[in-house]
Enzyme design. Structure first.
Site, PDB file in Angstrom:
ATOM      1  N   ASN A   1       7.557   5.700 -23.150  1.00 25.96           N
ATOM      2  CA  ASN A   1       8.149   5.698 -25.062  1.00 25.96           C
ATOM      3  C   ASN A   1       7.140   6.539 -25.481  1.00 25.96           C
ATOM      4  O   ASN A   1       7.445   7.855 -26.021  1.00 25.96           O
ATOM      5  CB  ASN A   1       8.404   4.983 -25.490  1.00 25.96           C
TER       6      ASN A   1
ATOM      7  N   MET B   1       3.032  -5.605 -25.780  1.00 22.79           N
ATOM      8  CA  MET B   1       3.551  -5.988 -25.834  1.00 22.79           C
ATOM      9  C   MET B   1       2.576  -7.879 -26.188  1.00 22.79           C
ATOM     10  O   MET B   1       2.398  -8.668 -25.483  1.00 22.79           O
ATOM     11  CB  MET B   1       3.808  -6.451 -24.391  1.00 22.79           C
TER      12      MET B   1
ATOM     13  N   ASN C   1       7.609   0.538 -34.585  1.00 24.80           N
ATOM     14  CA  ASN C   1       8.081  -0.077 -33.459  1.00 24.80           C
ATOM     15  C   ASN C   1       9.003   0.360 -32.810  1.00 24.80           C
ATOM     16  O   ASN C   1      10.403   0.661 -34.092  1.00 24.80           O
ATOM     17  CB  ASN C   1       7.739  -1.662 -33.341  1.00 24.80           C
TER      18      ASN C   1
ATOM     19  N   HIS D   1      12.551  -1.537 -30.154  1.00 28.06           N
ATOM     20  CA  HIS D   1      12.644  -2.452 -29.742  1.00 28.06           C
ATOM     21  C   HIS D   1      14.088  -2.157 -28.902  1.00 28.06           C
ATOM     22  O   HIS D   1      15.151  -1.207 -29.629  1.00 28.06           O
ATOM     23  CB  HIS D   1      12.708  -3.582 -30.564  1.00 28.06           C
TER      24      HIS D   1
HETATM   25  C1  GAR Z   1      10.410  -0.082 -24.217  1.00 28.78           C
HETATM   26  O1  GAR Z   1      12.105  -0.424 -23.240  1.00 28.78           O
HETATM   27  C2  GAR Z   1      10.638  -1.393 -25.062  1.00 28.78           C
HETATM   28  O2  GAR Z   1      11.781  -0.167 -26.290  1.00 28.78           O
HETATM   29  C3  GAR Z   1      10.284  -2.412 -25.149  1.00 28.78           C
HETATM   30  O3  GAR Z   1       9.579  -2.724 -23.978  1.00 28.78           O
HETATM   31  C4  GAR Z   1       9.643  -0.865 -23.293  1.00 28.78           C
HETATM   32  C5  GAR Z   1       8.751  -0.128 -22.762  1.00 28.78           C
HETATM   33  O4  GAR Z   1       8.415   0.848 -22.065  1.00 28.78           O
HETATM   34  N1  GAR Z   1       9.746  -3.058 -26.246  1.00 28.78           N
HETATM   35  C6  GAR Z   1       9.946  -4.086 -26.647  1.00 28.78           C
HETATM   36  O5  GAR Z   1      10.720  -5.019 -25.732  1.00 28.78           O
HETATM   37  C7  GAR Z   1       8.934  -5.001 -27.833  1.00 28.78           C
HETATM   38  N2  GAR Z   1       9.198  -6.464 -28.436  1.00 28.78           N
HETATM   39  P1  GAR Z   1       7.511   2.088 -22.028  1.00 28.78           P
HETATM   40  O6  GAR Z   1       5.782   1.156 -21.900  1.00 28.78           O
HETATM   41  O7  GAR Z   1       7.975   3.018 -20.543  1.00 28.78           O
HETATM   42  O8  GAR Z   1       8.132   2.831 -23.149  1.00 28.78           O
END
Ligand code: GAR
Length: 197
Positions: free
Chosen positions: A16, A93, A110, A112
């Site tokens: 992201n 996280m 954020n 989610h």
């Molecule tokens: C993403 O799917 C994001 O939405 C999620 O972690 C992943 C990170 O991926 N976030 C959560 O679960 C927050 N509670 P990335 O590091 O490739 O962006």
């Protein structure tokens, strides 16, 4: 119009963050990513950010042990030093304490991986499959003190297909995250810039 100075906070792969950095390279995008911060030295996303020419650093949480606020004070100091005006959590996280949330009230977003208020917390894709929902997706929201509870800025929806696995559903949602987050950051940045006059 000037560009808002944005930091992206990550813990892992940073896809992201990468989508935000790439979107922000467009000349007319209202924000620039000036800093990527991770809470782990070995977060893969740090290398990705550097390869894209973005300053990327770790403020490791481990040395702070259970003192989450002390770690957040160190993070906040880095953000202020870098002249950051808006923060995007992207797979960060860590549960935030009221300290950091209040410091960035209205200026922390954020993403989610669920259609909040459904499935806050972890393992959202598996839980969506087990619940038998027909639709799933992702949410960009402002961060408030309750976990995954802040005002929703936007959502993207995907179908849950018969026989979906957690990985297949996660990939379908992730593709939408990469569209939604840059769009919502742009909207929020424009809103703040306009309010400044
Ligand atoms: C993403 O799917 C994001 O939405 C999620 O972690 C992943 C990170 O991926 N976030 C959560 O679960 C927050 N509670 P990335 O590091 O490739 O962006």
């Amino acid at each position: 119009m000037r560009k808002m100075r944005v930091a992206v906070l990550i813990s892992g792969r940073g896809s992201n963050m990468e989508a935000l950095v790439k979107a922000a390279q467009a000349p007319d995008y209202p924000a620039e990513i000036v800093l990527v911060l991770a809470n782990k030295e070995d977060a893969t996303g740090l290398e990705i950010a550097r390869a894209l020419g973005v300053r990327a650093e770790a403020v490791a949480s481990k040395p702070y042990g259970r003192d989450r606020e002390a770690h957040e004070r160190a993070v906040d100091a880095r953000l202020r030093e870098a002249g950051v005006e808006l923060v995007c959590l992207a797979g960060y996280m860590r549960l935030l304490t009221p300290y950091l949330v209040r410091r960035w009230a209205g200026r922390m977003l954020n993403i989610h991986p669920s259609l909040l208020p459904a499935f806050p917390g972890l393992d959202t894709h598996q839980r969506a499959i087990e619940a038998g929902v027909g639709e799933h997706g992702c949410t960009v929201h402002l961060v408030t003190e309750g976990m995954d509870e802040g005002p929703v800025l936007g959502q993207a929806r995907v179908p849950v297909l018969p026989g979906d696995t957690e990985d297949a559903l996660a990939a379908r949602v992730l593709a939408q995250e990469h569209r939604l987050y840059p769009a919502m950051l742009a909207e929020q940045a424009r809103k703040i810039l306009l309010s400044e006059g």
